[in-house]
Design a protein around this motif. Structure first.
Motif, PDB file in Angstrom:
ATOM      1  N   UNK A 165       0.875  -1.166   0.000  1.00 53.18           N
ATOM      2  CA  UNK A 165       0.000   0.000   0.000  1.00 53.18           C
ATOM      3  C   UNK A 165       0.915   1.218   0.000  1.00 53.18           C
ATOM      4  N   UNK A 166       0.613   2.181  -0.872  1.00 51.86           N
ATOM      5  CA  UNK A 166       1.457   3.380  -0.929  1.00 51.86           C
ATOM      6  C   UNK A 166       1.513   4.014   0.454  1.00 51.86           C
ATOM      7  N   UNK A 167       2.714   4.469   0.857  1.00 54.09           N
ATOM      8  CA  UNK A 167       2.920   4.948   2.230  1.00 54.09           C
ATOM      9  C   UNK A 167       2.792   6.469   2.304  1.00 54.09           C
ATOM     10  N   UNK A 168       1.924   6.922   3.198  1.00 50.80           N
ATOM     11  CA  UNK A 168       1.777   8.352   3.440  1.00 50.80           C
ATOM     12  C   UNK A 168       3.020   8.865   4.161  1.00 50.80           C
ATOM     13  N   UNK A 169       3.514  10.016   3.717  1.00 52.85           N
ATOM     14  CA  UNK A 169       4.749  10.569   4.265  1.00 52.85           C
ATOM     15  C   UNK A 169       4.408  11.787   5.125  1.00 52.85           C
ATOM     16  N   UNK A 170       5.046  11.871   6.295  1.00 54.37           N
ATOM     17  CA  UNK A 170       4.861  13.043   7.155  1.00 54.37           C
ATOM     18  C   UNK A 170       5.596  14.230   6.532  1.00 54.37           C
ATOM     19  N   UNK A 171       5.077  15.424   6.735  1.00 56.30           N
ATOM     20  CA  UNK A 171       5.636  16.630   6.112  1.00 56.30           C
ATOM     21  C   UNK A 171       7.092  16.859   6.535  1.00 56.30           C
ATOM     22  N   UNK A 172       7.833  17.514   5.658  1.00 57.82           N
ATOM     23  CA  UNK A 172       9.250  17.825   5.914  1.00 57.82           C
ATOM     24  C   UNK A 172       9.501  19.233   5.391  1.00 57.82           C
ATOM     25  N   UNK A 173      10.638  19.777   5.779  1.00 60.95           N
ATOM     26  CA  UNK A 173      10.932  21.171   5.483  1.00 60.95           C
ATOM     27  C   UNK A 173      12.324  21.265   4.851  1.00 60.95           C
ATOM     28  N   UNK A 174      12.360  21.184   3.520  1.00 60.38           N
ATOM     29  CA  UNK A 174      13.637  21.245   2.812  1.00 60.38           C
ATOM     30  C   UNK A 174      13.726  22.535   2.002  1.00 60.38           C
ATOM     31  N   UNK A 175      14.785  22.654   1.212  1.00 66.17           N
ATOM     32  CA  UNK A 175      14.973  23.870   0.414  1.00 66.17           C
ATOM     33  C   UNK A 175      15.335  23.437  -1.008  1.00 66.17           C
ATOM     34  N   UNK A 176      14.711  24.063  -2.029  1.00 66.92           N
ATOM     35  CA  UNK A 176      14.958  23.622  -3.403  1.00 66.92           C
ATOM     36  C   UNK A 176      16.158  24.349  -4.008  1.00 66.92           C
ATOM     37  N   UNK A 177      16.449  24.050  -5.276  1.00 67.65           N
ATOM     38  CA  UNK A 177      17.669  24.595  -5.895  1.00 67.65           C
ATOM     39  C   UNK A 177      17.530  26.066  -6.286  1.00 67.65           C
ATOM     40  N   UNK A 178      16.354  26.665  -6.021  1.00 65.25           N
ATOM     41  CA  UNK A 178      16.212  28.111  -6.193  1.00 65.25           C
ATOM     42  C   UNK A 178      16.274  28.814  -4.840  1.00 65.25           C
ATOM     43  N   UNK A 179      16.475  28.024  -3.788  1.00 58.45           N
ATOM     44  CA  UNK A 179      16.545  28.583  -2.450  1.00 58.45           C
ATOM     45  C   UNK A 179      15.186  28.749  -1.795  1.00 58.45           C
ATOM     46  N   UNK A 180      14.134  28.165  -2.398  1.00 56.78           N
ATOM     47  CA  UNK A 180      12.782  28.282  -1.838  1.00 56.78           C
ATOM     48  C   UNK A 180      12.453  27.060  -0.981  1.00 56.78           C
ATOM     49  N   UNK A 181      11.497  27.211  -0.048  1.00 54.80           N
ATOM     50  CA  UNK A 181      11.106  26.065   0.783  1.00 54.80           C
ATOM     51  C   UNK A 181      10.524  24.939  -0.074  1.00 54.80           C
ATOM     52  N   UNK A 182      10.754  23.725   0.348  1.00 52.46           N
ATOM     53  CA  UNK A 182      10.231  22.558  -0.364  1.00 52.46           C
ATOM     54  C   UNK A 182       9.626  21.611   0.660  1.00 52.46           C
ATOM     55  N   UNK A 183       8.292  21.449   0.559  1.00 51.40           N
ATOM     56  CA  UNK A 183       7.551  20.618   1.509  1.00 51.40           C
ATOM     57  C   UNK A 183       6.929  19.427   0.791  1.00 51.40           C
ATOM     58  N   UNK A 184       6.255  18.592   1.584  1.00 49.18           N
ATOM     59  CA  UNK A 184       5.547  17.433   1.031  1.00 49.18           C
ATOM     60  C   UNK A 184       4.597  17.864  -0.094  1.00 49.18           C
ATOM     61  N   UNK A 185       3.912  18.990   0.089  1.00 53.58           N
ATOM     62  CA  UNK A 185       2.965  19.470  -0.926  1.00 53.58           C
ATOM     63  C   UNK A 185       3.616  19.654  -2.289  1.00 53.58           C
ATOM     64  N   UNK A 186       4.911  20.000  -2.291  1.00 51.67           N
ATOM     65  CA  UNK A 186       5.619  20.217  -3.557  1.00 51.67           C
ATOM     66  C   UNK A 186       5.861  18.918  -4.328  1.00 51.67           C
ATOM     67  N   UNK A 187       5.650  17.797  -3.657  1.00 52.07           N
ATOM     68  CA  UNK A 187       5.799  16.502  -4.349  1.00 52.07           C
ATOM     69  C   UNK A 187       4.507  16.114  -5.052  1.00 52.07           C
ATOM     70  N   UNK A 188       3.407  16.738  -4.653  1.00 45.98           N
ATOM     71  CA  UNK A 188       2.094  16.302  -5.125  1.00 45.98           C
ATOM     72  C   UNK A 188       1.789  16.801  -6.537  1.00 45.98           C
ATOM     73  N   UNK A 189       0.827  16.142  -7.175  1.00 44.71           N
ATOM     74  CA  UNK A 189       0.352  16.565  -8.492  1.00 44.71           C
ATOM     75  C   UNK A 189       1.119  15.954  -9.648  1.00 44.71           C
ATOM     76  N   UNK A 190       2.137  15.168  -9.336  1.00 47.69           N
ATOM     77  CA  UNK A 190       2.990  14.643 -10.394  1.00 47.69           C
ATOM     78  C   UNK A 190       3.800  13.474  -9.836  1.00 47.69           C
TER      79      UNK A 190
END
Ligand SMILES: [Cu+2]
Lengths: 211, 141
Positions: free
Chosen positions: A42-67
């Motif tokens: 069963x696909x595993x739900x992931x708890x949110x995390x707080x990273x930074x992308x290669x443009x220096x912007x925040x990157x969260x679980x939501x940024x993984x969604x939609x694709x």
């Protein structure tokens, strides 16, 4: 055996046979058989995390969604395994781009587990070398661990030839997230681009038909 | 005579390096560094056709400040790199340095090396002999 007994026996066995024959049609079809991917039951739900992308912007679980997202974990000071894997992942994307049945290509994401040396600007140039569509993220070690722990991905510093040249042992697997941002499948080494690309299409089609 | 020397020079450039002691080095290449990558890896194959065990102890190059012998290992799905004191070259056998295995870890090139460039390498062996080879910078094998 008398005729009467045979009739009773048949009356019992026929419904059973029918049920057995019809059963698979009731539940979802079995998952596709795959060449390299290990599908999570069963696909595993992931708890949110707080990273930074290669443009220096925040990157969260939501940024993984939609694709769909292929994620690989490594560091730019790694001259052997990481470039080999990223070049392989770029070949997967090329194979997928050649198909005309995919409305959108999956995201190729490099997660640097070496935030000390891999700045967002450095990561942007590094991943674009392999595929201009690739992106990268990094972050505080504790936030990186928050994500990797949930995926069974390991990373650990090990001393190199000097204190500046430390190495990082890291899982070589590629993680596949589905468009809901869930941990969906894992590709272990050795990686073969053709097999990963065809597995991805099977996984995606099965997901779209069966939720 | 002029043509003879030209031909000789040409053959020196393209033929594998053969040392007197029965060692042949072939397919030497350096993976082009992606922008920002401080480390590069080089790969090659060494044939030991002699009856004597040999070992590679170190490699030097005028283009790199530091080169170490390295090995990538996969231990239960975890990629690890370790530096090595030596790479054994047993008699009558061939050892290949290739992606995901043995490699030369090259740091601090004098300037950025582009695909197609040829880099001289000197292999230092356990019996104090040397083999000179040229490795080409490439994107892939
Ligand atoms: Cu190395």
């Amino acid at each position: 055996m008398t005729d009467h007994n045979t009739a009773v026996w048949l009356a019992r066995i026929i419904p059973l046979l029918l049920i057995t024959a019809l059963l698979p049609a009731c539940g979802p079809p079995p998952p596709p058989s795959l060449q390299q991917a290990t599908l999570l039951p069963t696909a595993k739900t992931i708890a949110d995390f707080n990273l930074i992308n290669d443009k220096g912007e925040p990157f969260h679980l939501d940024n993984l969604k939609g694709r769909w997202t292929f994620a690989f974990f490594g560091y730019t000071h790694c001259p052997d395994v990481c470039p080999t894997s990223l070049a392989m992942l770029a070949r997967v994307m090329k194979r997928l781009a050649q198909r005309n049945d995919l409305d959108r290509l999956p995201r190729g994401l490099f997660v640097s587990v070496d935030p000390e040396r891999d700045t967002p600007a450095k990561l942007a140039r590094y991943v674009a070398y392999f595929d201009p569509a690739f992106s990268a993220v990094t972050g505080d070690p504790e936030q990186l661990k928050l994500l990797t722990r949930q995926l069974g991905i390991l990373f650990l510093k090990s001393p190199g030839d000097s204190s500046q040249d430390y190495l990082i042992d890291h899982s070589a697997a590629i993680v596949l997230f589905d468009p809901q941002g869930k941990f969906h499948a894992l590709f272990n080494v050795p990686h073969e681009a053709d097999k990963i690309a065809s597995d991805f299409v099977l996984i995606k089609n099965y997901y779209e038909e069966n939720g | 005579m002029k043509y003879f020397f030209a031909a000789l020079l040409l053959s020196l450039c393209i033929s594998p390096a053969i040392a007197e002691q029965g060692l042949t080095v072939k397919q030497a290449w350096i993976r082009e560094a992606p922008p920002g990558a401080a480390m590069m890896a080089a790969y090659l194959t060494i044939d030991n056709t002699s009856a004597r065990d040999q070992a590679l102890l170190s490699v030097s190059s005028p283009r790199f400040a530091h080169i170490t012998l390295h090995r990538s290992l996969n231990v239960d799905g975890v990629a690890r790199m370790r530096s090595l004191e030596r790479i054994a070259l047993p008699a009558h056998s061939s050892v290949t340095l290739e992606p995901g295995g043995y490699h030369l870890m090259m740091s601090m090139p004098d300037k950025r090396l582009a695909s197609g460039e040829r880099v001289p390498l000197v292999l230092h062996l356990a019996d104090h002999s040397e083999i000179r080879v040229t490795a080409q910078v490439r994107k892939k094998p």
